[in-house]
Design an enzyme around this catalytic site. Sequence first.
Site, short mmCIF file in Angstrom:
data_model
loop_
_atom_site.label_atom_id
_atom_site.label_comp_id
_atom_site.label_asym_id
_atom_site.label_seq_id
_atom_site.Cartn_x
_atom_site.Cartn_y
_atom_site.Cartn_z
N LYS A 1 8.85 7.96 0.42
CA LYS A 1 9.86 7.19 -0.28
C LYS A 1 9.79 7.25 -1.67
CE LYS A 1 10.24 4.11 3.84
NZ LYS A 1 9.78 3.16 4.77
N ASP B 1 16.41 -2.53 3.78
CA ASP B 1 16.23 -2.07 5.18
C ASP B 1 17.45 -2.69 5.98
OD1 ASP B 1 14.36 -0.33 5.92
OD2 ASP B 1 12.83 -1.79 5.77
N GLN C 1 7.07 -2.17 4.24
CA GLN C 1 6.72 -1.40 5.37
C GLN C 1 6.23 -1.77 6.40
OE1 GLN C 1 7.43 2.18 4.88
NE2 GLN C 1 6.92 2.01 6.79
#
Length: 286
Positions: free
Chosen positions: A51, A118, A95
């Site tokens: 990322k 997200d 994460q």
Amino acid sequence: MTLLDGKQTAKKHKERIAQEVCALKEKGITPGLAVVIVGDDPASRVYVNNKKRDCAQCGVYSEEHALPAETTQEQLLALISRLNHNADIHGILVQLPLPSHLDEQDVLLAIDPQKDVDAFHPFNVGRIMIGDYDLLPCTPAGIMALLDEYGVAISGRECVVVGRSNIVGKPQAMLLLHRHGTVTLCHSRTKDLGEVTRRADILVAAVGREGLITGDMIKEGAVVIDVAMNKNAAGKLVGDVVFEEAAEKASFITPVPGGVGPMTRVMLLRNTLTAAQKVIGAEVGN
Ligand code: NAP
């Protein structure tokens, strides 16, 4: 049969994103992503590194917050609160999975929905449900972009999604529904999976079980999207679909790897850019 090349498509999207990032920088805003990682899960470490690399390639500012495995819920929530109030940060990604002593749902709820790149926060989930969204979960968004890149028609077609997780299956079903597909959602209690999948013009497999979807479960000419990332006995990355069998029937099919994975990654950049563009009410590009 045409391969749905996620790698190439993601590259094109990245180029477009990089251009839009440049344009936004000219208006004085650098899109910023904060990635929070707790503990030392090796797979999570690889994802976070990827990322950060993706961000650097597109001119997106990224910062990593690596916390020790013993971090408390209060410490993690305090960090998220600081990031929520940091004007240089437009996207916050925690994460997953988190160490088991931490409450994942509580942590996701603490993220400002405007920075929820997200799109796991119930506010954004609800917006997807009603079809009024700007931030989308990265995997389903990436699949829609891949279908669009190859001109796959969705309206009026039978779409079958196998797997009903909150991050893939359910939002995928909603996005196909918003595009006027006739959608069926399957799961572990579905009685005769093959009977349902054989109806699919567009089949999305998102289970995580190697060999689940065999050639005889696929309609002639179907579009087959394999989301899963399973390690086979030889340690190779494989999907849910038996590729060689499916490729004989499919009109379009994603490879594993190189299909959905790269599209998922690029959609995180798209969401971060969208979140930054919202700050100045800039036109959101696609
Ligand atoms: P998940 O949360 O474990 O959900 C799996 C789903 O599959 C569940 O809804 C489950 O049904 C269903 N299922 C299990 N066995 C089944 C069966 N025999 N027949 C039909 N459905 C069955 O998984 P996920 O997070 O959605 O991920 C799915 C796969 O996609 C995994 O391999 C994951 O690694 C991969 N993935 C890939 C990407 C990417 O970028 N390529 C991104 C995200 C995930 P129940 O609800 O009834 O239990």
